[in-house]
Design an enzyme around this catalytic site. Structure first.
Site, mmCIF file in Angstrom:
data_model
loop_
_atom_site.group_PDB
_atom_site.id
_atom_site.type_symbol
_atom_site.label_atom_id
_atom_site.label_comp_id
_atom_site.label_asym_id
_atom_site.label_seq_id
_atom_site.Cartn_x
_atom_site.Cartn_y
_atom_site.Cartn_z
ATOM 1 N N HIS A 76 -15.005 9.072 -9.840
ATOM 2 C CA HIS A 76 -14.042 8.134 -10.440
ATOM 3 C C HIS A 76 -14.264 6.741 -9.866
ATOM 4 O O HIS A 76 -14.282 6.570 -8.644
ATOM 5 C CB HIS A 76 -12.602 8.548 -10.115
ATOM 6 N N TYR A 206 -1.321 7.261 -11.892
ATOM 7 C CA TYR A 206 -0.098 7.287 -11.083
ATOM 8 C C TYR A 206 0.975 6.545 -11.871
ATOM 9 O O TYR A 206 0.806 5.355 -12.164
ATOM 10 C CB TYR A 206 -0.326 6.577 -9.744
ATOM 11 N N PRO A 298 1.357 13.446 -0.593
ATOM 12 C CA PRO A 298 0.083 13.500 -1.324
ATOM 13 C C PRO A 298 -0.230 12.274 -2.184
ATOM 14 O O PRO A 298 -1.311 12.203 -2.769
ATOM 15 C CB PRO A 298 0.244 14.750 -2.202
ATOM 16 N N LYS A 302 -4.703 11.545 0.730
ATOM 17 C CA LYS A 302 -5.374 11.369 2.019
ATOM 18 C C LYS A 302 -5.439 12.628 2.888
ATOM 19 O O LYS A 302 -6.176 12.656 3.877
ATOM 20 C CB LYS A 302 -4.662 10.259 2.820
ATOM 21 N N TYR A 390 -7.592 3.402 -0.806
ATOM 22 C CA TYR A 390 -7.740 4.567 -1.679
ATOM 23 C C TYR A 390 -9.115 5.210 -1.526
ATOM 24 O O TYR A 390 -9.230 6.429 -1.423
ATOM 25 C CB TYR A 390 -7.486 4.170 -3.147
#
Ligand code: APR
Ligand code: PHB
Length: 399
Positions: A76, A206, A298, A302, A390
């Site tokens: 991704h 998200y 979550p 991580k 991220y």
């Protein structure tokens, strides 16, 4: 049968931390035995997150188990934030000089490591009951455990506590030698796994909505993983598949909602959200790694990545000890890990706070989140901060 054995590193727990540590040590010629309370099928039945930083993918390669992620992982380059019913792509790759994350489930990582361990003929004792630590503060630590009615003893140079949040290792340390920091969030995540194509195969989504958080993720082009925020005391039984899909769609923008392919769930569970750190992570010859020492909510994906970097630091420390007769890595282990852990704790707490509905902050809380999200998607500085955390900060960040 011989009931007393000896190894260099005794590893408690055959989750991703214990298995990865075992593989890295084996590659360096260091003996290890793993003691695991559950059966292999039980370990593999736990469905958890599935986004790997490049550092984690590199470690799987180093351990000799990169084939699965190379073959079945999905790279991704970006994530998507949804708020006020609109989608906003964040190109994490271009914001970080080309870094990416890879979608590959923790269950698959665990299975690859288990298969590799079996092929390498390394010893793992499954269904080891009553694991008890002895003398970890001396130069002769040992562990006793039961298989059936027989009590066994394992002597070791070191004990690696890779036994998760509810394990025996952290619990064996006297309360006054350990400091625990904890935050429990007032909600959980209801997650489902379904054999349907993912709505967003190239970016994890998200979503912040006034009904609560939602997340769209995947395990493969034919298997999806979705979550919705739910009350912390909610029961899985009160969520039919239909109710879940309806709720998920209501939390996404209209375009994504219309593209969701629904189907029967093959797994459905509720997980609480928690931030937790235990300090220090070393007690004499006992070392904690992974969920045994820390938990992140979550939202930032991580948990597995932090476990992997603990294990990288720990394996490096043991290799230095055995090959170079140096205790520097061992002495530094806790401090080095905790720096990385607190950075990831901060990031996971921030993203959780930004994306969820908090019962006590009301309309004002929602508006402030939307203000911050609007700032984030239009600010190169804030987008870069999100992106670099991220994809994972470099292993030697700040050193
Ligand atoms: N004796 C032996 N084994 C034990 C004991 C015990 N007393 N207690 C727990 N275990 C085993 C558990 O059965 C489990 O298989 O230790 C293992 C710990 O595995 P995980 O909980 O998966 O922890 P870890 O390997 O550190 O993995 C971290 O898991 O929860 C996620 O987000 C987290 O992705 C991260 C990863
Ligand atoms: C998952 O795929 O299960 C997943 C992805 C991203 C997260 C959390 C979980 O932040």
């Amino acid at each position: 049968m011989k009931l007393t054995k000896r190894t260099q590193v005794a590893i408690i727990g055959a989750g991703p931390s214990g298995l990865l540590l075992g593989a890295l040590l084996h590659r360096a010629g260091i003996d290890n035995i793993i003691l695991e309370r559950q059966s292999p099928s039980y370990v593999l039945s736990r469905i958890r997150a599935g986004i790997l930083e490049q550092v984690t993918v590199d470690l799987l390669h180093e351990a000799g188990v990169g084939f699965g992620v190379d073959t079945h992982g999905t790279v991704h380059h970006s994530i998507e934030l949804v708020f006020k019913n609109e989608r906003h792509p964040i190109d994490v790759s271009s914001l970080t000089g080309g870094k990416v994350v890879t979608a590959y489930g923790q269950t698959e990582v665990t299975k690859d490591l288990m298969d590799h361990r079996a092929l390498s003929e390394l010893e793992t004792v499954y269904e080891a009951a009553d694991v008890t630590l002895h003398d970890y503060d001396s130069s002769n630590p040992s562990i006793t455990y039961k298989v059936g009615n027989e009590t066994h003893t394992l002597q070791a140079d070191f004990i690696a506590g890779c036994d998760g949040f509810h394990g025996v290792c952290r619990a064996s340390v006297p309360k006054n030698s350990i400091q625990e920091y904890e935050k429990v969030y007032p909600f959980g995540w209801l997650g489902i796994l379904a054999d349907v194509p993912p709505v967003s195969p190239h970016a994890i989504v998200y979503a912040n909505s006034d009904r609560g958080f939602a997340l769209c993720s995947m395990r493969s082009m034919t298997r999806s993983r979705y979550y919705v925020q739910c009350p912390m005391d909610d029961k899985v039984e009160s969520w039919s598949d239909d109710l879940f899909w309806e709720e998920l769609k209501k939390r996404l923008d209209p375009e994504l909602a219309s593209q969701i392919v629904t189907g029967p769930s093959i797994e459905k569970s509720i997980a609480p959200l928690r931030s937790f750190v235990a300090e220090p992570m070393r007690f004499g010859r006992l070392f904690l790694a992974g969920d045994a020492a820390h938990i992140v909510p979550p939202t930032g994906a991580k948990g597995l990545n932090l476990a992997a970097t603990d294990v990288k630091y720990l394996s490096t420390a043991f290799i230095e000890y055995y090959k170079e007769k140096s205790s520097a890595g061992i002495d530094n282990y806790s401090t080095r890990c905790l720096k990385r852990i607190w950075r990831a704790e901060r990031f996971s707490w921030w993203l959780t706070s930004l994306m969820h509905r908090f019962p006590d902050t009301g309309g004002f809380g929602q508006k402030v989140q939307e203000g911050e999200l609007d700032y984030l998607v239009h600010s190169q500085a804030l987008s870069t901060s999100l992106a670099e955390n991220y994809v994972g900060l470099p292993l030697n960040f700040g050193e």
